[in-house]
Design an enzyme around this catalytic site. Structure first.
Site, short mmCIF file in Angstrom:
data_model
loop_
_atom_site.label_atom_id
_atom_site.label_comp_id
_atom_site.label_asym_id
_atom_site.label_seq_id
_atom_site.Cartn_x
_atom_site.Cartn_y
_atom_site.Cartn_z
N VAL A 138 5.21 36.19 -50.94
CA VAL A 138 4.61 37.57 -50.89
C VAL A 138 2.73 35.96 -50.22
O VAL A 138 2.39 35.44 -50.83
CB VAL A 138 4.68 38.69 -51.66
CG1 VAL A 138 5.99 39.26 -51.56
CG2 VAL A 138 3.65 37.71 -53.44
N SER A 139 1.80 37.51 -50.40
CA SER A 139 0.77 36.85 -49.35
C SER A 139 -0.18 36.65 -50.27
O SER A 139 -1.34 35.74 -49.99
CB SER A 139 -0.05 37.25 -48.07
OG SER A 139 1.17 37.63 -47.05
N THR A 140 -0.36 37.81 -51.13
CA THR A 140 -1.18 37.54 -52.21
C THR A 140 -0.45 38.02 -53.88
O THR A 140 0.54 37.74 -53.77
CB THR A 140 -1.99 38.69 -52.14
OG1 THR A 140 -1.69 40.17 -51.98
CG2 THR A 140 -3.05 38.33 -50.61
N GLN A 147 0.41 41.75 -54.08
CA GLN A 147 2.01 42.32 -53.58
C GLN A 147 2.67 42.18 -54.27
O GLN A 147 2.96 40.81 -55.22
CB GLN A 147 1.81 41.38 -51.91
CG GLN A 147 1.43 41.88 -51.15
CD GLN A 147 1.97 40.93 -49.82
OE1 GLN A 147 1.68 40.00 -49.94
NE2 GLN A 147 0.98 42.05 -48.99
#
Length: 194
Positions: free
Chosen positions: A10-12, A15
């Site tokens: 996941v990007s962050t 998330q």
């Protein structure tokens, strides 16, 4: 038959990876590794661990292509490395399985489209921001201190009767917001100051 090693990204930190983890578990993964990082970042320790665990005959399982590579070139290089190591790649949402000739061909085509889509989104975002700037609008959040609140903050600060912390508490904003509003005034052209 080898092991199935799952990889989720996941990007962050905000998330949630649970949908990917559920899909990988349902696909029969023996072990799953996760990263919380942008796909553009070179450092992905979860992926490094997953790749280190893979042996000939194993399969790396991901939910979507964009979870794995930073670019089409990177995806293809990684797929080639996996193939050279005797490891297959399975992409659940795109129904890709490089243990088959059709899967290998489909992987190459889909990865090219995935990069094309990312590039198009980035281009549209840049064009939208440029158009907004041309109309005098800036991107980002609206300022929290505007109008009467901003004027009140400046008056309190100029009177030197309150600290920035006290001004922030009075106005219900953070100290950073007060500092930012005051510094914008300091950097504004002199003729626009009142």
């Amino acid at each position: 038959m080898g092991y199935r090693i799952g990889y989720a990204r996941v990007s962050t930190e905000d998330q949630d990876a649970s949908a990917q983890l559920d899909a990988l578990t349902a696909a029969g993964c023996d072990k799953i590794f996760t990263d919380h990082a942008s796909g553009k970042l070179a450092s992905r320790p979860g992926l490094d661990e997953a790749l280190d665990k893979l042996r000939p005959g194993d399969t790396l399982v991901i939910t979507k292509l964009d979870r794995l590579g930073r670019s089409t070139k990177n995806l293809i290089e990684l797929a080639e490395k996996l193939r050279a190591d005797g490891v297959d790649l399975m992409v659940l949402h795109q129904h890709i399985d490089t243990s088959t000739p059709a899967g290998r061909m489909f992987f190459t085509v889909i990865s090219a489209f995935a990069e094309f889509e990312r590039d198009m989104i980035a281009e549209r975002t840049r064009e939208g921001l440029a158009a907004a700037r041309a109309r005098g609008r800036k991107g980002g959040r609206r300022p929290k201190l505007t109008g009467a609140k901003l004027q009140h903050a400046r008056e309190l600060y100029d009177a030197k009767t309150h600290t920035v912390e006290e001004i922030a508490q009075l106005l219900g904003v953070s100290r950073t917001t007060v500092y930012r509003a005051l510094s914008e005034r300091e950097t504004a052209p002199r003729e626009s100051r009142t």
